[in-house]
Write a protein that holds these residues in place. Structure first.
Motif, mmCIF file in Angstrom:
data_model
loop_
_atom_site.group_PDB
_atom_site.id
_atom_site.type_symbol
_atom_site.label_atom_id
_atom_site.label_comp_id
_atom_site.label_asym_id
_atom_site.label_seq_id
_atom_site.Cartn_x
_atom_site.Cartn_y
_atom_site.Cartn_z
ATOM 1 N N THR A 10 -23.648 -25.410 -24.436
ATOM 2 C CA THR A 10 -22.767 -26.434 -23.870
ATOM 3 C C THR A 10 -21.656 -26.795 -24.847
ATOM 4 O OG1 THR A 10 -24.564 -27.356 -22.536
ATOM 5 C CG2 THR A 10 -22.659 -28.781 -22.944
ATOM 6 N N LEU A 11 -22.014 -26.937 -26.125
ATOM 7 C CA LEU A 11 -21.005 -27.244 -27.143
ATOM 8 C C LEU A 11 -19.995 -26.115 -27.266
ATOM 9 C CD1 LEU A 11 -23.249 -28.796 -29.957
ATOM 10 C CD2 LEU A 11 -21.710 -29.996 -28.398
ATOM 11 N N GLY A 12 -20.492 -24.886 -27.212
ATOM 12 C CA GLY A 12 -19.598 -23.744 -27.314
ATOM 13 C C GLY A 12 -18.634 -23.675 -26.151
ATOM 14 N N VAL A 13 -19.150 -23.863 -24.927
ATOM 15 C CA VAL A 13 -18.294 -23.831 -23.738
ATOM 16 C C VAL A 13 -17.290 -24.973 -23.766
ATOM 17 C CG1 VAL A 13 -18.278 -24.012 -21.219
ATOM 18 C CG2 VAL A 13 -20.066 -22.689 -22.352
ATOM 19 N N ALA A 14 -17.706 -26.109 -24.335
ATOM 20 C CA ALA A 14 -16.809 -27.271 -24.416
ATOM 21 C C ALA A 14 -15.713 -27.085 -25.457
ATOM 22 C CB ALA A 14 -17.612 -28.526 -24.722
ATOM 23 N N LEU A 69 -19.502 -17.222 -30.324
ATOM 24 C CA LEU A 69 -19.337 -16.035 -29.494
ATOM 25 C C LEU A 69 -19.381 -16.356 -28.005
ATOM 26 C CD1 LEU A 69 -18.922 -13.064 -29.304
ATOM 27 C CD2 LEU A 69 -21.376 -12.700 -29.620
ATOM 28 N N LEU A 70 -20.452 -17.009 -27.554
ATOM 29 C CA LEU A 70 -20.539 -17.358 -26.136
ATOM 30 C C LEU A 70 -19.420 -18.306 -25.728
ATOM 31 C CD1 LEU A 70 -24.333 -17.797 -25.298
ATOM 32 C CD2 LEU A 70 -22.705 -16.272 -24.198
ATOM 33 N N GLY A 71 -19.077 -19.221 -26.634
ATOM 34 C CA GLY A 71 -17.999 -20.155 -26.326
ATOM 35 C C GLY A 71 -16.674 -19.458 -26.121
ATOM 36 N N SER A 72 -16.386 -18.466 -26.972
ATOM 37 C CA SER A 72 -15.117 -17.747 -26.843
ATOM 38 C C SER A 72 -15.085 -16.884 -25.587
ATOM 39 C CB SER A 72 -14.873 -16.886 -28.084
ATOM 40 O OG SER A 72 -15.886 -15.899 -28.208
ATOM 41 N N ALA A 90 -14.587 -19.090 -22.599
ATOM 42 C CA ALA A 90 -13.220 -19.602 -22.489
ATOM 43 C C ALA A 90 -12.336 -18.666 -21.677
ATOM 44 C CB ALA A 90 -12.637 -19.812 -23.884
ATOM 45 N N ASP A 91 -12.632 -17.367 -21.737
ATOM 46 C CA ASP A 91 -11.844 -16.389 -20.985
ATOM 47 C C ASP A 91 -12.061 -16.500 -19.479
ATOM 48 O OD1 ASP A 91 -10.764 -15.362 -23.295
ATOM 49 O OD2 ASP A 91 -12.315 -13.820 -23.520
ATOM 50 N N ARG A 92 -13.110 -17.218 -19.081
ATOM 51 C CA ARG A 92 -13.409 -17.372 -17.657
ATOM 52 C C ARG A 92 -12.637 -18.520 -17.012
ATOM 53 N NH1 ARG A 92 -16.327 -12.907 -15.750
ATOM 54 N NH2 ARG A 92 -17.237 -11.972 -17.618
ATOM 55 N N GLY A 93 -11.884 -19.246 -17.818
ATOM 56 C CA GLY A 93 -11.060 -20.331 -17.276
ATOM 57 C C GLY A 93 -11.887 -21.396 -16.579
ATOM 58 N N PRO A 94 -11.540 -21.760 -15.348
ATOM 59 C CA PRO A 94 -12.249 -22.819 -14.617
ATOM 60 C C PRO A 94 -13.730 -22.508 -14.385
ATOM 61 C CG PRO A 94 -10.160 -22.295 -13.568
ATOM 62 C CD PRO A 94 -10.408 -21.229 -14.581
ATOM 63 N N LEU A 95 -14.100 -21.235 -14.472
ATOM 64 C CA LEU A 95 -15.492 -20.839 -14.230
ATOM 65 C C LEU A 95 -16.306 -20.744 -15.527
ATOM 66 C CD1 LEU A 95 -15.086 -18.064 -11.486
ATOM 67 C CD2 LEU A 95 -15.982 -20.386 -11.195
ATOM 68 N N ARG A 96 -15.760 -21.285 -16.619
ATOM 69 C CA ARG A 96 -16.464 -21.171 -17.896
ATOM 70 C C ARG A 96 -17.812 -21.893 -17.872
ATOM 71 N NH1 ARG A 96 -12.558 -25.016 -18.604
ATOM 72 N NH2 ARG A 96 -13.152 -26.963 -19.674
ATOM 73 N N TRP A 97 -17.895 -22.999 -17.119
ATOM 74 C CA TRP A 97 -19.166 -23.721 -17.057
ATOM 75 C C TRP A 97 -20.193 -22.944 -16.240
ATOM 76 C CZ3 TRP A 97 -20.137 -27.125 -20.528
ATOM 77 C CH2 TRP A 97 -19.098 -27.875 -21.085
ATOM 78 N N PHE A 118 -20.308 -19.684 -16.223
ATOM 79 C CA PHE A 118 -20.715 -18.667 -17.199
ATOM 80 C C PHE A 118 -21.755 -19.258 -18.153
ATOM 81 C CE2 PHE A 118 -20.397 -16.478 -21.235
ATOM 82 C CZ PHE A 118 -20.308 -15.139 -20.877
ATOM 83 N N GLY A 119 -21.490 -20.467 -18.631
ATOM 84 C CA GLY A 119 -22.417 -21.134 -19.542
ATOM 85 C C GLY A 119 -23.767 -21.389 -18.898
ATOM 86 N N LEU A 120 -23.747 -21.756 -17.609
ATOM 87 C CA LEU A 120 -24.994 -21.998 -16.892
ATOM 88 C C LEU A 120 -25.827 -20.717 -16.818
ATOM 89 C CD1 LEU A 120 -26.739 -23.935 -15.242
ATOM 90 C CD2 LEU A 120 -25.454 -23.261 -13.202
ATOM 91 N N GLY A 121 -25.175 -19.593 -16.595
ATOM 92 C CA GLY A 121 -25.877 -18.316 -16.569
ATOM 93 C C GLY A 121 -26.518 -18.004 -17.913
#
Length: 203
Positions: free
Chosen positions: A55-59, A134-137, A140-147, A149-152
């Motif tokens: 979550t921190l990485g995606v944020a 790594l996961l955060g970066s 980030a490339d997923r734009g609005p769908l980054r969360w 991606f993080g959930l997966g």
């Protein structure tokens, strides 16, 4: 909907690829699972910790931490000391192998397992590199769908640690002999000490 599912699947695959490799955390979960000792607590700590870090990485916290490079150095040194210490304990067990069945677990073993799991998770710089940076970066490339991606990725962590912790008991028959524990603890010792020395040298 299709894009969301595809993104979640990508997050699941990426997360799984990062945590499946045998490392300090996985070795601990495997050992506790075989011993059937504090398995639920250890699995929960690993999964929840990963969820927080992902979550921190995606944020975007990874970008903030990069601005303070000395933070990673401090974490690396602490992690190196812990890994070397844990590796030496595993080496001692390898020279004096025994079979630990659930009924043989000493008093306070659960507390020790929980503390070891917390330290193994939060003092391991590889955890931060994989989940936060790594996961955060990648997210980030997923734009609005980054969360999504993080959930997966979080789901992958939950599935993996649950399978590793509770599935390890299937190996209890193989590891019912002291010689098997000697091999397991010997491998864990070599891996932990090797990782610790490498972290200390690269910190």
């Amino acid at each position: 909907m299709t894009n969301a599912l595809t993104t979640a699947a990508a997050g699941f695959g990426t997360g799984l690829s990062l945590i499946v490799a045998i490392g300090a955390q996985n070795a601990l979960v495997l050992r506790q699972g075989v011993r059937r000792e504090a398995v639920l607590a250890v699995v929960a700590i690993c999964a929840l910790s990963d969820a927080v870090l992902i979550t921190l990485g995606v944020a975007g916290v990874g970008a903030v931490v990069v601005a303070w490079p000395s933070a990673l150095t401090v974490v690396s040194l602490l992690g190196a000391l812990f890994l070397i210490g844990y590796g030496l304990l595993a080496a001692r067990r390898a020279f004096r192998p025994s079979v630990l069945l659930p009924r043989d677990a000493p008093s306070g073993a659960t507390r020790g397992a929980v503390l070891a799991c917390l330290a193994m998770t939060w003092l391991n710089p590889h955890v931060y590199l994989d989940t936060v940076f790594l996961l955060g970066s990648v997210a980030a490339d997923r734009g609005p769908l980054r969360w999504t991606f993080g959930l997966g990725a979080v789901l992958a962590s939950v599935c993996w640690f649950t399978a590793l912790g509770f599935g390890a008991r299937l190996l209890s028959g193989v590891l019912a002999r002291p010689s098997s524990w000697r091999v397991l603890d010997g491998l864990v010792a070599a891996m932990m000490i090797g990782l610790g020395v490498r972290l200390a040298l690269t910190a």
